[in-house]
Design a protein around this motif. Structure first.
Motif, mmCIF file in Angstrom:
data_model
loop_
_atom_site.group_PDB
_atom_site.id
_atom_site.type_symbol
_atom_site.label_atom_id
_atom_site.label_comp_id
_atom_site.label_asym_id
_atom_site.label_seq_id
_atom_site.Cartn_x
_atom_site.Cartn_y
_atom_site.Cartn_z
ATOM 1 N N ALA A 243 0.800 -1.136 -0.043
ATOM 2 C CA ALA A 243 0.118 -0.122 -0.117
ATOM 3 C C ALA A 243 1.027 1.285 -0.012
ATOM 4 N N ALA A 244 2.062 1.279 0.502
ATOM 5 C CA ALA A 244 2.861 2.392 0.782
ATOM 6 C C ALA A 244 3.792 2.475 -0.848
ATOM 7 N N SER A 245 3.438 1.519 -1.514
ATOM 8 C CA SER A 245 4.812 1.415 -2.546
ATOM 9 C C SER A 245 3.939 1.630 -3.890
ATOM 10 N N ILE A 246 2.668 1.133 -3.902
ATOM 11 C CA ILE A 246 2.133 1.418 -5.478
ATOM 12 C C ILE A 246 0.910 2.538 -5.277
ATOM 13 N N SER A 247 0.551 3.061 -6.455
ATOM 14 C CA SER A 247 -0.415 4.196 -6.419
ATOM 15 C C SER A 247 -1.719 3.720 -6.421
ATOM 16 N N THR A 248 -2.117 2.497 -6.971
ATOM 17 C CA THR A 248 -3.416 1.871 -7.099
ATOM 18 C C THR A 248 -3.906 1.624 -5.347
ATOM 19 N N PRO A 249 -4.940 2.020 -5.071
ATOM 20 C CA PRO A 249 -5.441 1.909 -3.804
ATOM 21 C C PRO A 249 -5.639 0.279 -3.466
ATOM 22 N N VAL A 250 -5.383 -0.335 -2.303
ATOM 23 C CA VAL A 250 -5.761 -1.674 -1.881
ATOM 24 C C VAL A 250 -6.699 -1.691 -1.100
ATOM 25 N N ALA A 251 -7.661 -2.603 -1.591
ATOM 26 C CA ALA A 251 -8.876 -2.976 -0.700
ATOM 27 C C ALA A 251 -8.899 -4.297 -0.289
ATOM 28 N N LEU A 252 -9.569 -4.432 0.838
ATOM 29 C CA LEU A 252 -9.595 -5.964 1.474
ATOM 30 C C LEU A 252 -10.446 -5.974 2.770
ATOM 31 N N GLY A 253 -10.653 -7.368 3.065
ATOM 32 C CA GLY A 253 -11.576 -7.545 4.188
ATOM 33 C C GLY A 253 -12.474 -8.506 4.277
ATOM 34 N N GLU A 254 -12.679 -9.371 3.045
ATOM 35 C CA GLU A 254 -13.879 -10.005 2.627
ATOM 36 C C GLU A 254 -13.414 -11.480 3.731
ATOM 37 N N GLN A 255 -12.107 -11.699 4.121
ATOM 38 C CA GLN A 255 -11.685 -12.957 4.614
ATOM 39 C C GLN A 255 -11.077 -12.752 5.866
ATOM 40 N N LEU A 256 -11.458 -11.433 6.713
ATOM 41 C CA LEU A 256 -11.165 -10.962 8.045
ATOM 42 C C LEU A 256 -12.483 -11.358 8.592
ATOM 43 N N TYR A 257 -12.031 -12.048 9.776
ATOM 44 C CA TYR A 257 -13.462 -12.714 10.683
ATOM 45 C C TYR A 257 -13.453 -11.597 11.815
ATOM 46 N N SER A 258 -12.801 -10.951 12.268
ATOM 47 C CA SER A 258 -13.167 -10.104 13.239
ATOM 48 C C SER A 258 -12.850 -8.640 13.437
ATOM 49 N N ALA A 259 -13.419 -8.150 14.164
ATOM 50 C CA ALA A 259 -13.180 -6.310 14.360
ATOM 51 C C ALA A 259 -11.773 -5.992 14.584
ATOM 52 N N SER A 260 -11.216 -7.026 15.381
ATOM 53 C CA SER A 260 -9.650 -6.740 15.774
ATOM 54 C C SER A 260 -8.855 -7.052 14.671
ATOM 55 N N ASP A 261 -9.280 -8.171 13.657
ATOM 56 C CA ASP A 261 -8.330 -8.092 12.509
ATOM 57 C C ASP A 261 -8.380 -6.980 11.744
ATOM 58 N N PHE A 262 -9.535 -6.093 11.640
ATOM 59 C CA PHE A 262 -9.649 -4.954 10.927
ATOM 60 C C PHE A 262 -8.899 -3.808 11.496
ATOM 61 N N ARG A 263 -8.652 -3.641 12.839
ATOM 62 C CA ARG A 263 -7.927 -2.998 13.616
ATOM 63 C C ARG A 263 -6.566 -3.085 13.344
ATOM 64 N N ASN A 264 -6.103 -4.323 13.299
ATOM 65 C CA ASN A 264 -4.792 -4.629 13.167
ATOM 66 C C ASN A 264 -4.269 -4.064 11.597
ATOM 67 N N PHE A 265 -4.986 -4.432 10.613
ATOM 68 C CA PHE A 265 -4.609 -3.869 9.354
ATOM 69 C C PHE A 265 -4.863 -2.559 9.159
ATOM 70 N N ILE A 266 -5.875 -1.874 9.843
ATOM 71 C CA ILE A 266 -6.161 -0.380 9.787
ATOM 72 C C ILE A 266 -4.927 0.347 10.374
ATOM 73 N N GLN A 267 -4.631 -0.184 11.493
ATOM 74 C CA GLN A 267 -3.521 0.488 12.311
ATOM 75 C C GLN A 267 -2.125 0.581 11.742
ATOM 76 N N LYS A 268 -1.904 -0.360 10.715
ATOM 77 C CA LYS A 268 -0.609 -0.645 10.032
ATOM 78 C C LYS A 268 -0.726 -0.202 8.616
ATOM 79 N N HIS A 269 -1.798 0.837 8.341
ATOM 80 C CA HIS A 269 -1.997 1.404 6.981
ATOM 81 C C HIS A 269 -1.975 0.242 5.710
#
Ligand code: 0YR
Ligand code: MG
Length: 371
Positions: A243-269
């Motif tokens: 996400a820090a290296s290419i200009s096309t935005p990154v989308a994901l989440g359909e395989q994440l099971y919990s709110a804390s999984d999302f927190r970890n991805f979001i906190q790491k940009h």
């Protein structure tokens, strides 16, 4: 109001043209293993998960609903969605063996059914119960872009979706055996649709970081709205570096099971577009937590529609982080109130409930025995 009975069902709905593929899976049917929760006032709430219609696996979900959670639901007031979620999530025996996968999907189906029941008992569509006002949610269409569509079919389908059906955004699958072929398909589609239509791409986790940097980097030449699940699902560090290296935005989440999984991805940009799914998370209750989290970080939420958008349309209308929602039509023949995109926007549902009630014909025609 009290829960009197918990029944399960499994629907296997045929997909478009008999079979579709992405980079990981080829499927002929979409599975909806689900639950009907009966209240003592005669109302029934429906909720279901989204699967690849593998019967033994779907039965694990419905068995889990019946045997592990069912007894805990009896005599509870179904309007206590949060309290019941806490009980089932934190205090049920099944959680000892699995905070993700089958028990989590089963809890998701139950939570959706409880919200359906709660909205029906309030005689309101779910979006209003969630505090929303009527809102135009744009639909993007995934059903013209499967990986097993030959190039000409992909171009024809996407052109028709745009010119005849009025969509202004389409998603196509990439992540084939040869990334150079993927780029050729993306280029051909951009040339066919012109500069004003948004194109999303979805790798379904097939690439490694080197491939994603090399080929994902080149998607920018075709002005691609996002690259979805470029890397294996749980790789936070890899997605963050990409996400820090290419200009096309990154989308994901359909395989994440919990709110804390999302927190970890979001906190790491590690992502730009947040794609929670009520069928993968434990229902609407946990989806809402993810949407609030994303919103606090200023990130757009574009749900993945394991429910074929029946529930997600309500949550998208209600939540300010949502303005766009995927559309795939596989359940539209089988729902009492199917979602209806028209000219690229979803119509606002007015019927009470969460949109999850199957028709009687659905149980007849595509229902399979739970056990
Ligand atoms: C087919 N949407 C997805 C379908 C879909 C998959 O396996 O389930 O492509 O979940 O990635 O964005
Ligand atoms: Mg996807």
């Amino acid at each position: 109001m009290k829960i009197k009975k918990v029944d399960t069902f499994i629907l296997h709905a045929p997909v478009t043209r008999g079979g579709i593929a992405d980079s990981l899976h080829s499927i002929s049917h979409w599975g909806a293993p689900g639950v009907a929760i009966h209240a003592d006032n005669g109302l029934i709430g429906y909720g279901f998960s989204g699967t690849h219609a593998h019967l033994p696996t779907d039965r694990l979900i419905t068995d889990c609903i019946c045997d592990s959670y069912g007894p805990l639901l009896l005599d509870k007031d179904p309007r206590e969605t949060r309290g019941i979620w806490q009980l089932l999530h934190n205090n049920s025996p099944i959680m000892w063996v699995g905070r993700a996968s089958i028990p989590h999907l089963a809890l998701g189906a139950i939570d959706i059914a409880l919200w359906d029941l709660k909205a029906k008992s309030a005689d309101q569509p779910l979006w209003r119960l969630l505090g929303g006002s009527p809102k135009q949610v744009e639909a993007y269409n995934t059903d013209g872009g499967w990986l097993n569509w030959p190039l000409q079919q992909l171009l024809d389908d996407c052109k028709r979706l745009v010119e005849v059906n009025g969509y202004r955004a389409v998603k196509i699958k990439i992540g084939s055996d040869n990334p150079v072929d993927d780029l050729k398909r993306v280029e051909a589609l951009r040339n066919t649709l012109g500069p004003n239509i948004r194109i999303m791409t979805d790798v379904n986790g097939r690439w490694n970081l080197a491939q994603a940097l090399q080929y994902g980097g080149r998607l920018a030449d075709f002005d691609i709205t996002w690259i979805e699940e470029p890397l294996r699902f749980d790789d936070i560090d890899g997605h963050s570096r990409l996400a820090a290296s290419i200009s096309t935005p990154v989308a994901l989440g359909e395989q994440l099971y919990s709110a804390s999984d999302f927190r970890n991805f979001i906190q790491k940009h590690a992502l730009h577009y947040v794609q929670p799914d009520v069928c993968r998370l434990a229902g609407i209750t946990e989806w809402w937590q993810v949407a609030e989290l994303a919103h606090a970080y200023g990130l757009p939420v574009v749900s993945h529609v394991g429910d074929m958008a029946q529930v997600h349309l309500h949550t998208a209308i209600a939540h300010p982080a949502c303005s766009l929602l995927e559309y795939i039509p596989w359940l539209s023949n089988w729902m009492k109130y199917p979602v209806k995109p028209s000219d690229g926007y979803y119509e606002v549902p007015t019927e009470p409930g969460a949109g999850t009630e199957p028709t009687p014909e659905a149980f007849e025609a595509i229902g399979v025995k739970t056990r």
